[in-house]
Design an enzyme around this catalytic site. Structure first.
Site, PDB file in Angstrom:
ATOM      1  N   GLU A  28       0.818  -1.213   0.000  1.00  0.00           N
ATOM      2  CA  GLU A  28       0.000   0.000   0.000  1.00  0.00           C
ATOM      3  C   GLU A  28       0.851   1.262   0.000  1.00  0.00           C
ATOM      4  O   GLU A  28       0.517   2.243  -0.677  1.00  0.00           O
ATOM      5  CB  GLU A  28      -0.948   0.003   1.207  1.00  0.00           C
ATOM      6  N   CYS A  78     -18.423  -0.512 -17.969  1.00  0.00           N
ATOM      7  CA  CYS A  78     -18.405  -0.221 -16.537  1.00  0.00           C
ATOM      8  C   CYS A  78     -19.706  -0.699 -15.892  1.00  0.00           C
ATOM      9  O   CYS A  78     -20.798  -0.383 -16.379  1.00  0.00           O
ATOM     10  CB  CYS A  78     -18.231   1.279 -16.296  1.00  0.00           C
TER      11      CYS A  78
END
Length: 346
Positions: free
Chosen positions: A37, A202
């Site tokens: 991260e 999408c």
């Protein structure tokens, strides 16, 4: 679209198409996800993968990281950029060893106090590894929210940030939070991209304002654009046989703690430094200047190459730096620009 249906669409899409085989997903530990991260902050997955693999190979756990030196960490990080992240990781490992007895904290209030771990990164770590119900708000998520809800007043400021946090907190599900967070990130990275988004495939397009209006360009998370300042620096490269002289950079502006050549703001100061250190200034080669981009400014670099016939003339300042061996390089952190100049020397 209800909160439930929004999150369920994301979860359904993730189940079918989401990324599940990234290196840090195969062995989901708090440590591994934390490293990934931080590396992923302002850096694409494709770029991070080889660096993550090298990092985990060298530092497989928190103890091995905290017992290393900052130079060891910067060496592995060299080329990835944003070196403050590497220093934050190193400092955090030391804090965890000292304050938490070497055990990675699982409390979000503890996590966000650690160097380089903000609210979103902490949420990512805890949701991906422990499935705790914490939202995330990285660039991918912000882009989806802005386009989906048709937010036009989206300059990078505290007001917009608060609005986006309120939105993501309202739609993040209590259950399966980790999969939801990964799913919305993946949609942002693979479909709702900054340029030329694939709106037709999408899963959120039915109620997405940007898609309905056929105008995704209107809904962009705008930073307060400032013209990048250009800073001019001269790099003195003292070359002796198969070695070049480097010193640790103490500047807070860029490359802090990395090794590089002596840097000067103009040629006159550079030449004075050479004279002061008894380096023959009659013979030097000035390489054509070239630009190097930083996130907040542009650097114009002009290397001055000095080839010594004898090391003796430079011994008086040797203790302040190192002779970097071009054939058997020391394991230290050096920036990309220095690597580029080294290729010229070699």
């Amino acid at each position: 679209m209800t909160i439930y249906s929004f999150s369920q669409i994301i979860l359904n899409w993730y189940h079918l198409y989401g990324r599940k085989n990234l290196p840090w997903q195969k062995n989901k530990t708090l440590y591994n996800v934390w490293i990934s991260e931080v590396m992923l902050q302002q850096t694409k997955v494709k770029t991070v993968i080889p660096y993550f693999k090298k990092f985990i190979l060298k530092f497989p756990n928190l103890n091995s990281l905290s017992c290393s030196s900052l130079d060891d960490v910067l060496y592995i990080w060299s080329g990835l950029g944003y070196y403050k992240r590497a220093k934050n990781i190193y400092e955090t490992s030391k804090i965890i060893q000292k304050k938490f007895n070497g055990k990675f904290p699982k409390n979000i209030s503890d996590l966000i106090k650690l160097p380089g771990i903000g609210k979103s990164t902490a949420g990512s770590i805890l949701s991906f590894t422990l499935n705790y119900s914490f939202p995330i708000l990285d660039g991918n998520v912000k882009r989806i929210l802005i386009r989906y809800y048709g937010i036009t007043e989206c300059s990078k400021n505290t007001k917009t940030e608060k609005k986006l946090w309120n939105l993501i907190e309202s739609i993040t599900p209590i259950h399966n939070t980790g999969n939801f967070n990964q799913g919305i990130i993946d949609i942002g990275a693979l479909i709702c991209t900054p340029k030329s988004p694939k709106c037709n495939i999408c899963p959120l397009n039915k109620k997405c304002i940007a898609y309905i209006e056929k105008n995704w360009i209107k809904y962009i998370f705008k930073k307060n654009q400032k013209m990048k300042l250009k800073k001019i620096y001269w790099f003195v490269v003292v070359h002796f046989k198969n070695q070049v002289w480097m010193k640790r950079n103490t500047s807070k502006q860029f490359w802090n703690n990395l090794f590089c050549f002596p840097i000067f703001k103009n040629k006159i100061i550079a030449i004075k430094w050479l004279i002061k250190n008894n380096i023959n200034v009659k013979k030097y080669n000035i390489i054509n200047a070239f630009d190097h981009e930083f996130s907040h400014f542009k650097l114009e670099a002009t290397p001055i190459i000095i080839k010594l016939s004898s090391e003796e003339t430079f011994l008086n300042i040797k203790k302040q730096g190192i002779w970097y061996n071009l054939e058997k390089p020391q394991k230290i952190g050096i920036p990309k620009l220095v690597e580029k100049i080294l290729k010229i020397v070699i």
